[in-house]
Design a protein around this motif. Sequence first.
Motif, PDB file in Angstrom:
ATOM      1  N   GLN A 183       1.430   4.607  -2.942  1.00 31.11           N
ATOM      2  CA  GLN A 183       0.655   5.063  -2.430  1.00 31.11           C
ATOM      3  C   GLN A 183       2.083   5.976  -2.905  1.00 31.11           C
ATOM      4  OE1 GLN A 183       0.005   5.808   1.518  1.00 31.11           O
ATOM      5  NE2 GLN A 183      -0.695   7.837   1.492  1.00 31.11           N
ATOM      6  N   ARG A 184       2.666   6.401  -3.072  1.00 36.13           N
ATOM      7  CA  ARG A 184       4.129   6.715  -3.203  1.00 36.13           C
ATOM      8  C   ARG A 184       4.150   6.700  -4.668  1.00 36.13           C
ATOM      9  NH1 ARG A 184       8.921   4.647   0.415  1.00 36.13           N
ATOM     10  NH2 ARG A 184       8.373   5.650   2.771  1.00 36.13           N
ATOM     11  N   GLY A 196       1.911   7.767  -6.158  1.00 38.56           N
ATOM     12  CA  GLY A 196       0.869   8.520  -7.078  1.00 38.56           C
ATOM     13  C   GLY A 196      -0.097   8.256  -8.119  1.00 38.56           C
ATOM     14  N   LEU A 242      -7.223   4.795  -2.381  1.00 41.67           N
ATOM     15  CA  LEU A 242      -6.069   5.667  -2.538  1.00 41.67           C
ATOM     16  C   LEU A 242      -6.392   7.040  -3.424  1.00 41.67           C
ATOM     17  CD1 LEU A 242      -3.248   5.460  -3.524  1.00 41.67           C
ATOM     18  CD2 LEU A 242      -3.412   4.264  -5.195  1.00 41.67           C
ATOM     19  N   THR A 243      -7.877   6.982  -4.720  1.00 44.05           N
ATOM     20  CA  THR A 243      -7.994   8.185  -5.378  1.00 44.05           C
ATOM     21  C   THR A 243      -7.944   9.288  -3.953  1.00 44.05           C
ATOM     22  OG1 THR A 243      -8.742   7.217  -6.950  1.00 44.05           O
ATOM     23  CG2 THR A 243      -9.129   9.299  -6.984  1.00 44.05           C
ATOM     24  N   VAL A 274      -7.000   9.848  -1.056  1.00 43.44           N
ATOM     25  CA  VAL A 274      -5.735  10.118  -0.303  1.00 43.44           C
ATOM     26  C   VAL A 274      -5.077  10.680  -1.305  1.00 43.44           C
ATOM     27  CG1 VAL A 274      -3.873   9.010   0.378  1.00 43.44           C
ATOM     28  CG2 VAL A 274      -5.131   8.091   1.191  1.00 43.44           C
ATOM     29  N   LEU A 275      -4.895  10.128  -2.721  1.00 45.54           N
ATOM     30  CA  LEU A 275      -3.824  11.341  -2.619  1.00 45.54           C
ATOM     31  C   LEU A 275      -4.533  12.973  -3.555  1.00 45.54           C
ATOM     32  CD1 LEU A 275      -2.735   8.693  -5.798  1.00 45.54           C
ATOM     33  CD2 LEU A 275      -1.456   9.859  -4.467  1.00 45.54           C
ATOM     34  N   GLY A 323       0.805   4.929  -9.182  1.00 50.93           N
ATOM     35  CA  GLY A 323      -0.275   3.822  -8.091  1.00 50.93           C
ATOM     36  C   GLY A 323      -1.305   3.127  -8.811  1.00 50.93           C
ATOM     37  N   TRP A 377       0.565  -0.754  -0.490  1.00 57.55           N
ATOM     38  CA  TRP A 377       0.285   0.136   0.282  1.00 57.55           C
ATOM     39  C   TRP A 377       1.085   1.501  -0.526  1.00 57.55           C
ATOM     40  CZ3 TRP A 377      -4.275   1.647  -1.333  1.00 57.55           C
ATOM     41  CH2 TRP A 377      -4.976   3.172  -0.315  1.00 57.55           C
ATOM     42  N   THR A 378       1.480   1.388   0.750  1.00 52.03           N
ATOM     43  CA  THR A 378       3.010   2.131   0.446  1.00 52.03           C
ATOM     44  C   THR A 378       3.844   2.313  -0.510  1.00 52.03           C
ATOM     45  OG1 THR A 378       2.910   1.962   3.405  1.00 52.03           O
ATOM     46  CG2 THR A 378       4.662   2.765   2.196  1.00 52.03           C
ATOM     47  N   TYR A 432      -6.393  12.577 -11.002  1.00 49.10           N
ATOM     48  CA  TYR A 432      -6.355  11.180 -10.211  1.00 49.10           C
ATOM     49  C   TYR A 432      -7.613  10.194 -10.641  1.00 49.10           C
ATOM     50  CZ  TYR A 432      -2.866  12.977  -7.157  1.00 49.10           C
ATOM     51  OH  TYR A 432      -1.501  13.353  -6.879  1.00 49.10           O
ATOM     52  N   SER A 437      -9.924  -0.606  -3.099  1.00 51.64           N
ATOM     53  CA  SER A 437      -8.153   0.172  -2.783  1.00 51.64           C
ATOM     54  C   SER A 437      -8.319   1.312  -3.595  1.00 51.64           C
ATOM     55  CB  SER A 437      -7.602  -1.324  -3.147  1.00 51.64           C
ATOM     56  OG  SER A 437      -7.995  -1.550  -4.112  1.00 51.64           O
TER      57      SER A 437
END
Length: 129
Positions: free
Chosen positions: A15-16, A18, A42-43, A45-46, A21, A11-12, A57, A38
Motif C-alpha cells: 500500500q505504501r 502506491g 489495493l486499487t 484503497v489507492l 505496489g 499489505w502495508t 491506478y 487483493s
Amino acid sequence: MPAALAIISSWTLVQRLGAFGLILLGIVDASFIPTPGSMDALTIVLAAARPSWWPFYALIATVGAVTGAWLMFRIGRKGGKEGLEGRFGKQKMQKVYDRVERFGFTTVFISAILPPPIRPFLLFSQPAP
C-alpha cells in the motif's frame, strides 16, 4: 499469529508503494502465490485516497496483471509438456491432454478459476517453442 502479522506487514508495504505496489502485486498474483481480491482491494484503497487518480491506478493495475501473466507465460513456454510430465507423470498428463483436446475451452476455464495446485496446469500447458 506470526503469519497474520507477515500478511499485514506485506499489505502495508504494498500500500505504501502506491502505483508501483500494484505492479508488484500483479506479478505476485499471477504466480503460484494467488492473492484473490487483493488487486481490486489495493486499487480501491489507492483510488479512494486520491479519487482523481483512479484512471491511473486502474491502468497501472492492468499493467501489473499483464506483466505477471506474461512472465508466467514465458516460464510455461520454457517448461512445456516436459515440465508437466516430469512433475505429474506421463500417463496422468495424457488424460489431461485428452480432456483438453475433447473439451478445450471448458477445461481451461475451469482450471483457470480453481486455486493452486491446478495453476501449474496452465503454466506448463504451453507448447515449447
